[in-house]
Design a protein around this motif. Structure first.
Motif: not given
Length: 201
Positions: A152, A158, A162
């Motif tokens: 990330i 997220v 995703d």
């Protein structure tokens, strides 16, 4: 984890009601109910020490369990667990029968990996959910869903959309539409970093 913890011996109980449940708990038994698969609900009892041991393992909540009811093996998932408010005691269990040809609706835990690498520079990780609501056929049920925090970007979040779910596994929330795309985890920059950047500009 061994399959022993995923297999629980159970007895059918005919003595129902609050008084009966109290007597069972005094005898170190846990009252339970098994329902679903278009069959009648069955009242059961299980040994408390086995339940206490099994519930310590994360897989107990998301794995398909085998209930050995008087020699008949029934596959089921745990739908609800009631605990004593302050004693280390399980008060009641709800199990749902599993049919290989019918989808089940359950929660699967999220495992966040590589957090140490992501937080090296003082970044912090904010978990927004610890489990994801899914539907799938019993054979496709994952034990957990992995999210790699090191992948990330700093400042990014997220979302459910995703995450690559295993084949056949569908997010219940995402199925409701894009506005149900829940945040799962955020990687935040160190607290003073944003202020320092603004000052530099």
């Amino acid at each position: 984890m061994s399959n022993e913890l995923y297999t629980l011996d159970a007895e059918v109980r005919s003595d129902l009601g609050t008084g009966a449940s109290r007597r069972l708990r005094r005898a170190d038994k846990v009252p339970a109910v098994l329902y679903g698969a278009e069959k009648e609900a069955v009242s059961l009892t299980l040994a408390h020490n086995k339940v206490i041991k099994a519930q310590e393992d994360e897989g107990f909540y998301s794995h398909i369990l085998t209930l050995n009811i008087g020699g008949e093996k029934v596959e089921a998932i745990l739908k609800d667990i009631q605990r004593h408010p302050f004693k280390p005691k399980v008060m009641h269990l709800d199990f749902q029968r599993v049919d290989a040809n019918h989808k089940i609706h359950t929660k699967v835990p999220v495992h966040f990996i590589n957090e140490e690498a992501a937080t090296k520079g003082g970044n912090t990780v904010a978990h927004h959910v610890t489990e994801i609501d899914v539907t799938c056929l019993p054979a496709q049920l994952p034990e957990f869903i992995e999210v790699d925090v090191a992948a990330i970007e700093v400042g990014a979040t997220v979302h459910l959309s995703d995450i690559a779910l295993p084949a056949g596994v569908v997010s219940v929330e995402l199925a409701k539409g894009a506005d149900h795309d829940q945040a799962v985890v955020t990687l935040n920059a160190p607290k003073g970093a944003a202020a320092a950047e603004e000052a530099a500009e």
